[in-house]
Each structure stands twice: as C-alpha cells, then as structure tokens.
Design a protein around this motif. Structure first.
Motif, PDB file in Angstrom:
ATOM      1  N   GLN A   1       0.861  -1.118   0.143  1.00 57.35           N
ATOM      2  CA  GLN A   1      -0.192  -0.065   0.026  1.00 57.35           C
ATOM      3  C   GLN A   1       0.919   1.174  -0.003  1.00 57.35           C
ATOM      4  O   GLN A   1       0.598   2.240  -0.746  1.00 57.35           O
ATOM      5  N   GLU A   2       1.970   1.428   0.988  1.00 56.35           N
ATOM      6  CA  GLU A   2       2.830   2.173   0.733  1.00 56.35           C
ATOM      7  C   GLU A   2       3.343   2.527  -0.370  1.00 56.35           C
ATOM      8  O   GLU A   2       3.789   3.573  -0.780  1.00 56.35           O
ATOM      9  N   LEU A   3       3.829   1.351  -1.222  1.00 52.13           N
ATOM     10  CA  LEU A   3       4.600   1.421  -2.491  1.00 52.13           C
ATOM     11  C   LEU A   3       3.783   2.147  -3.422  1.00 52.13           C
ATOM     12  O   LEU A   3       4.196   2.850  -4.198  1.00 52.13           O
ATOM     13  N   LEU A   4       2.514   1.686  -3.343  1.00 50.65           N
ATOM     14  CA  LEU A   4       1.538   2.362  -4.423  1.00 50.65           C
ATOM     15  C   LEU A   4       1.191   4.039  -4.221  1.00 50.65           C
ATOM     16  O   LEU A   4       1.351   4.877  -4.952  1.00 50.65           O
ATOM     17  N   ARG A   5       1.402   4.232  -2.997  1.00 45.48           N
ATOM     18  CA  ARG A   5       1.225   5.657  -2.477  1.00 45.48           C
ATOM     19  C   ARG A   5       2.435   6.550  -3.050  1.00 45.48           C
ATOM     20  O   ARG A   5       2.252   7.714  -3.582  1.00 45.48           O
ATOM     21  N   LEU A   6       3.690   5.974  -2.985  1.00 43.66           N
ATOM     22  CA  LEU A   6       4.827   6.709  -3.293  1.00 43.66           C
ATOM     23  C   LEU A   6       4.806   6.717  -4.551  1.00 43.66           C
ATOM     24  O   LEU A   6       5.314   7.820  -5.299  1.00 43.66           O
ATOM     25  N   LEU A   7       4.529   5.783  -5.446  1.00 40.04           N
ATOM     26  CA  LEU A   7       4.350   5.626  -6.891  1.00 40.04           C
ATOM     27  C   LEU A   7       3.551   6.873  -7.483  1.00 40.04           C
ATOM     28  O   LEU A   7       3.817   7.583  -8.138  1.00 40.04           O
ATOM     29  N   LYS A   8       2.407   6.766  -6.809  1.00 34.09           N
ATOM     30  CA  LYS A   8       1.312   7.949  -7.012  1.00 34.09           C
ATOM     31  C   LYS A   8       1.890   9.174  -6.845  1.00 34.09           C
ATOM     32  O   LYS A   8       1.515  10.096  -7.909  1.00 34.09           O
ATOM     33  N   GLN A   9       2.437   9.361  -5.697  1.00 32.19           N
ATOM     34  CA  GLN A   9       3.147  10.657  -5.570  1.00 32.19           C
ATOM     35  C   GLN A   9       3.942  11.163  -6.393  1.00 32.19           C
ATOM     36  O   GLN A   9       4.013  12.245  -7.045  1.00 32.19           O
ATOM     37  N   ALA A  10       4.961  10.170  -6.822  1.00 29.37           N
ATOM     38  CA  ALA A  10       6.134  10.776  -7.779  1.00 29.37           C
ATOM     39  C   ALA A  10       5.450  10.921  -9.332  1.00 29.37           C
ATOM     40  O   ALA A  10       5.793  12.045  -9.883  1.00 29.37           O
ATOM     41  N   ALA A  11       4.503  10.052  -9.656  1.00 31.44           N
ATOM     42  CA  ALA A  11       3.769  10.286 -10.899  1.00 31.44           C
ATOM     43  C   ALA A  11       3.042  11.579 -10.790  1.00 31.44           C
ATOM     44  O   ALA A  11       3.007  12.395 -11.992  1.00 31.44           O
ATOM     45  N   SER A  12       2.188  11.895  -9.826  1.00 30.92           N
ATOM     46  CA  SER A  12       1.521  13.195  -9.679  1.00 30.92           C
ATOM     47  C   SER A  12       2.586  14.025  -9.892  1.00 30.92           C
ATOM     48  O   SER A  12       2.235  15.389 -10.535  1.00 30.92           O
ATOM     49  N   ASP A  13       3.723  14.188  -9.098  1.00 27.16           N
ATOM     50  CA  ASP A  13       4.613  15.279  -9.109  1.00 27.16           C
ATOM     51  C   ASP A  13       4.847  15.750 -10.510  1.00 27.16           C
ATOM     52  O   ASP A  13       5.331  17.053 -11.100  1.00 27.16           O
ATOM     53  N   LEU A  14       5.339  14.729 -11.345  1.00 26.11           N
ATOM     54  CA  LEU A  14       5.832  14.680 -12.807  1.00 26.11           C
ATOM     55  C   LEU A  14       4.684  14.965 -13.657  1.00 26.11           C
ATOM     56  O   LEU A  14       5.037  15.192 -15.041  1.00 26.11           O
ATOM     57  N   ARG A  15       3.316  14.667 -13.220  1.00 27.15           N
ATOM     58  CA  ARG A  15       2.307  14.730 -14.279  1.00 27.15           C
ATOM     59  C   ARG A  15       2.409  13.741 -15.239  1.00 27.15           C
ATOM     60  O   ARG A  15       2.331  14.057 -16.434  1.00 27.15           O
ATOM     61  N   VAL A  16       2.532  12.608 -14.940  1.00 26.46           N
ATOM     62  CA  VAL A  16       3.077  11.288 -15.924  1.00 26.46           C
ATOM     63  C   VAL A  16       2.199  10.122 -15.616  1.00 26.46           C
ATOM     64  O   VAL A  16       1.478  10.193 -14.656  1.00 26.46           O
ATOM     65  N   LYS A  17       1.658   9.486 -16.792  1.00 26.61           N
ATOM     66  CA  LYS A  17       0.840   8.252 -16.431  1.00 26.61           C
ATOM     67  C   LYS A  17       1.682   7.101 -16.261  1.00 26.61           C
ATOM     68  O   LYS A  17       2.560   6.823 -17.194  1.00 26.61           O
ATOM     69  N   ALA A  18       1.605   6.223 -15.244  1.00 27.02           N
ATOM     70  CA  ALA A  18       2.365   5.324 -14.812  1.00 27.02           C
ATOM     71  C   ALA A  18       1.457   3.942 -14.674  1.00 27.02           C
ATOM     72  O   ALA A  18       0.423   4.174 -13.921  1.00 27.02           O
ATOM     73  N   TRP A  19       1.830   2.870 -14.799  1.00 31.76           N
ATOM     74  CA  TRP A  19       1.134   1.623 -14.581  1.00 31.76           C
ATOM     75  C   TRP A  19       2.084   0.605 -13.877  1.00 31.76           C
ATOM     76  O   TRP A  19       3.247   0.677 -14.319  1.00 31.76           O
ATOM     77  N   ILE A  20       1.478  -0.316 -13.027  1.00 32.07           N
ATOM     78  CA  ILE A  20       2.433  -1.457 -12.674  1.00 32.07           C
ATOM     79  C   ILE A  20       1.900  -2.439 -13.624  1.00 32.07           C
ATOM     80  O   ILE A  20       0.688  -2.608 -13.909  1.00 32.07           O
ATOM     81  N   VAL A  21       2.832  -3.074 -14.251  1.00 32.26           N
ATOM     82  CA  VAL A  21       2.546  -4.011 -15.080  1.00 32.26           C
ATOM     83  C   VAL A  21       3.276  -5.619 -14.965  1.00 32.26           C
ATOM     84  O   VAL A  21       4.354  -5.475 -14.441  1.00 32.26           O
ATOM     85  N   GLY A  22       2.846  -6.527 -15.447  1.00 35.34           N
ATOM     86  CA  GLY A  22       3.416  -7.886 -15.496  1.00 35.34           C
ATOM     87  C   GLY A  22       3.321  -8.855 -14.169  1.00 35.34           C
ATOM     88  O   GLY A  22       2.466  -8.851 -13.528  1.00 35.34           O
ATOM     89  N   GLY A  23       4.395  -9.383 -13.800  1.00 35.00           N
ATOM     90  CA  GLY A  23       4.465 -10.553 -12.904  1.00 35.00           C
ATOM     91  C   GLY A  23       3.785  -9.928 -11.563  1.00 35.00           C
ATOM     92  O   GLY A  23       3.205 -10.809 -10.894  1.00 35.00           O
ATOM     93  N   TYR A  24       4.080  -8.649 -11.105  1.00 35.12           N
ATOM     94  CA  TYR A  24       3.539  -8.298  -9.977  1.00 35.12           C
ATOM     95  C   TYR A  24       2.131  -8.392 -10.009  1.00 35.12           C
ATOM     96  O   TYR A  24       1.438  -8.711  -8.949  1.00 35.12           O
ATOM     97  N   VAL A  25       1.492  -7.860 -11.012  1.00 38.66           N
ATOM     98  CA  VAL A  25      -0.005  -7.842 -11.013  1.00 38.66           C
ATOM     99  C   VAL A  25      -0.556  -9.177 -11.238  1.00 38.66           C
ATOM    100  O   VAL A  25      -1.697  -9.710 -10.484  1.00 38.66           O
ATOM    101  N   ARG A  26       0.200 -10.249 -11.971  1.00 37.84           N
ATOM    102  CA  ARG A  26      -0.340 -11.467 -12.033  1.00 37.84           C
ATOM    103  C   ARG A  26      -0.508 -12.261 -10.781  1.00 37.84           C
ATOM    104  O   ARG A  26      -1.201 -12.939 -10.130  1.00 37.84           O
ATOM    105  N   ASP A  27       0.613 -12.078  -9.989  1.00 34.42           N
ATOM    106  CA  ASP A  27       0.883 -12.730  -8.472  1.00 34.42           C
ATOM    107  C   ASP A  27       0.131 -12.071  -7.715  1.00 34.42           C
ATOM    108  O   ASP A  27      -0.478 -12.711  -6.486  1.00 34.42           O
ATOM    109  N   VAL A  28      -0.416 -10.749  -7.558  1.00 30.75           N
ATOM    110  CA  VAL A  28      -1.417 -10.353  -6.748  1.00 30.75           C
ATOM    111  C   VAL A  28      -2.851 -11.099  -7.144  1.00 30.75           C
ATOM    112  O   VAL A  28      -3.413 -11.276  -5.965  1.00 30.75           O
TER     113      VAL A  28
END
Length: 451
Positions: free
Chosen positions: A13-40
């Motif tokens: 949850q904290e990882l997602l929060r940090l990624l969201k903050q970084a992406a928001s600061d730079l105003r870029v669209k980012a996704w988590i993709v691949g094995g992490y999502v599969r394994d969730v």
C-alpha cells in the motif's frame, strides 16, 4: 531506535502511495505491469514490481520516486530506457513504454519507443500483460485475466513473433507452466519446435538458459518441465546429454527407459536444486555404457564426467559442479546396500559421502522409488546404521594421524608411501581393528613396521 535495527519492508500500500505521489509530481501516466499484477491475483508474493510509463520519461520518474521514498538514487540503463530503485523489501524497475526485438545473431535487444498497447503486445504471455493503476485497480486489455483464470499460457502476439523477439521466452513459458501448473496454448509447442535453433549462443547466453533451468528444477513440477522441454524439442538444444537417454532400454526392476526413469527420479526428489540436478544426470552415463544386455558397467563414473562437462557449459559454479559430480559418482553405493555389510563398509560410505550423505540418501530413495525395486525398506536399515556410525564417539570417521607424524615415526621423507600408510591406518580404524584414538594409531604404526 538504534541504527543497527532492521528496517521494516515497505508495504504494498505504501509502495503504491509513493508511486502515485511521484507520478503526480511529474504529471505522467504510469502503471504497474507484469508479474507483480499476475501474482497479486494469484495471491503469490512478488516483491519487485515493474512500472511502465506512458507518454513520459521513466528515468525521471525513477529519480523522483527515489526522492519521495528516501531511497538511494536509481541505477539507470539509458540505452534501454530503464532504471531500478531499491527500497526495503522491493526492487522497483521503471521503463518507458517500448518495443524490443533481437537480431538473429545477437543477444542484445533493439529497443524503440512504443505506445502502451504496443508495449503490452511485445510482452511474453498474456498473463503478464495485466495492468494495475496506482490506485490498485486491475486493467486487462489483452485477455490476460481470462487466461489466468483458465490456467493457460498464451502469447499476446503470434508466438513465432513473440519468440523471435526474445527466444528465451520459450524456456520462460515452460518454467511458468512448471511453477504455476498452467497449460500451454496449442500453438506454443509447434512454434517452439520451429524456433528451437534460436536458443543457441550467441543469441541466448548459457547463463540465461541455466537460470531458467534452475527455476524449472526448483519448481513444484520439475517432471512437467522436462516433459515440455522434450515435447518442444528444446531438450536437445539445452540438455543433449539428457535427450540421449531417450529410448535406452533397461531391464531388471526398471519400468521405463533411461529417460523415463530419470524424469521419475527427479520428480521424487525434494526441492533441493543440486539434488535435482544430480537426479537429472545420475544415469546420464548409461547411453555410453549400454552393453545391450541391460547392464551399464561404470555408468556412474561416465555420468559424473558428463555432468561435469554439461554444468561447465551451463556456467554453474565450481562448488555446485563438485556437489553434483560427487552425488552422481556415488549414487549406486546406497542402492547396492545389503544387510551383510560390515560396520566398516557403512563407515566408508559415510566417510566418502561426507557432508553430502543426506542428499545421497535422498537421491537413492528417489532412484529406487522410480523403479519396481522390491526392497525399498533396505534404505531405512542403512539409514539407521549410518546414523549409528555417525554418532560414535570418539568418531572413527575423522583422520587421526597426519603425514608429518607418519614420516616422523617411520623416519621417511615425503612421497607416495606416506599416503599409502595413512590410508591403510584409516581403513583399520574404520574396520574397528584399531581404536579411534590418536595415540593408539601412532602406537600401532610404531609396532607394525610391515604395515
């Protein structure tokens, strides 16, 4: 809290929060993709997410993420447009949406920018194209969730194209099948057969091949992996020594040819990588030693040499090779055990196997279990006797005299005679003819000049 206290892992949850903050600061669209999502979705641990940046700069996002997470600066690979950030419990990789492929004679990919859709279609399997937004929502653009629920490995593009882009994906597909218990889509095996030559160097390095092989053997289904390697005709490319076992008939208590018996033996071993590698090669010497009458004299020595050469080719470490070679060389010793063995013979087995004894016994149990051998319980008797001789105090297994002491007592210089005497004294101790005491061994040597 002291500086030597362990740092807690960053939660998902904290990882997602940090990624969201970084992406928001730079105003870029980012996704988590691949094995992490599969394994969730599979409820399996996967601490290392891949982040794909859509219409933005992955290296800039990695730098900003490291700043907001209080992590060290990212390690960047500018040629490929990727970066890695390490923080407690996670290795996060960032990449700008891209397409990549390998030239027929190269192991380095050609990388170019691409749309997110193109990025997903150039990935290996649909189950690895699933996206997670930075709120935690799952998005499926190519049917990956359906294939995940069906337990099917399917490529997002034509498999010939997918495997041409990176031939190692053929081995990854087999590894995923063994790890997850998934089936290959019907068009994958034919494509693998057509593309098998692309697995050879220089396109794919021996180290990358060996890494996939290791994961197959450590998986819950190593036998399935070997069967798929055979069915895809990749076995002969990466393990020609094992393919040579196909069709080599056996007699006696064996119920399969050497290849079939090998698969059953590997399947019967616990998930210990080097033990399973030893099981894979334990009968690799049989094709070269087959006499046509069901005998394979010396196959354990020949097999040890074959294993050594194969593992050197696959860039295993020397320490790993030494373990496997010793297990292959010794694998028949417990199998040939009889109740009539003296305690000295049991001690010799314990001495010769040394720290590999438990693995050797596990290999023997798997070997016998992969046949119709009528007395598998004899290994229980041998195990009990081994436990007894290993617990003897003082031990009869430890060396009790040095070469220097032998030279001093006998008044001789260095040479093969010293080694011969030392080995003879060790045998006398093992057989119980000399007490396991340093002074007793020295006295025996001093009073037996004809030893």
């Amino acid at each position: 809290m002291g500086s030597d206290q362990p740092v807690a892992d960053v939660s998902d949850q904290e990882l997602l929060r940090l990624l969201k903050q970084a992406a928001s600061d730079l105003r870029v669209k980012a996704w988590i993709v691949g094995g992490y999502v599969r394994d969730v979705l599979l409820e399996r641990p996967h601490p290392n997410p891949d982040v794909v940046v859509e219409d933005g700069d992955a290296l800039a996002l990695a730098r900003r993420f490291a700043e907001v997470a209080g992590a060290p600066p990212p390690v960047t690979f500018e040629r490929y447009g990727t970066a890695q950030v390490t923080l407690p419990g996670h290795l996060v990789e960032f990449v700008t949406a891209r397409a990549e492929s390998y030239a027929p004679d190269s192991r380095k990919p050609d990388v170019r920018p691409a749309t997110l859709e193109e990025d997903l279609r150039r990935r290996d399997f649909t189950i690895n194209t699933l996206l997670m937004d930075l709120e935690g929502g799952i998005h499926d653009r190519l049917g990956g969730r359906r294939d995940l629920e069906a337990g099917t490995l399917r490529t997002p593009a034509d498999p010939m194209r997918t495997f041409a882009d990176d031939p190692l994906r053929m081995l990854r597909g087999i590894r995923f099948a063994a790890e997850l218990g998934f089936q290959l889509a019907p068009d994958l095996l034919p494509a693998m057969r057509a593309m098998k030559s692309r697995l050879s160097p220089p396109v794919i390095s021996a180290e990358r091949v060996a890494d996939e092989l290791r994961k197959m053997l450590e998986s819950p289904r190593p036998k399935l992996a070997l069967e798929l390697l055979d069915g895809s005709e990749l076995l002969g490319v990466i393990l020609p020594e094992i393919e040579a076992c196909k069709g080599v008939a056996q007699s006696g208590y064996h119920t399969h040819d050497v290849f079939g018996h090998t698969l059953l033996t590997v399947d019967a071993t616990p998930p210990d990588l080097l033990l399973r590698v030893a099981a894979l090669f334990h009968d690799a010497g049989k094709p070269a030693t087959a006499k046509g009458d069901g005998t394979f004299m010396g196959h354990e020595e020949v097999g040890a040499g074959i294993a050594k050469a194969a593992l050197e080719r696959l860039r295993f470490s020397q320490k790993e090779i030494d373990v496997v070679v010793a297990l292959v060389r010794l694998h028949l010793r417990p199998v040939f055990y009889k109740s009539e063995w003296t305690d000295g013979a049991v001690r010799r087995l314990a001495r010769d196997a040394g720290p590999l004894l438990d693995r050797l016994m596990a290999l023997a149990r798997a070997d016998i279990g992969a046949s119709a051998y009528p007395e598998p319980e004899k290994l229980d008797e041998l195990q009990a006797r081994l436990d007894q001789v290993r617990s003897e105090r003082p031990s009869r297994l430890a060396p009790l005299i040095t070469g220097e002491e032998i030279m001093a007592i006998r008044g001789i210089g260095p040479g093969p005679e010293v080694g011969r005497i030392k080995r003879r004294l060790e045998e006398l101790v093992l057989d119980g003819e000399v007490p396991p005491d340093e002074q007793a061994v020295k006295d025996y040597l001093a009073t037996h000049p004809q030893l």
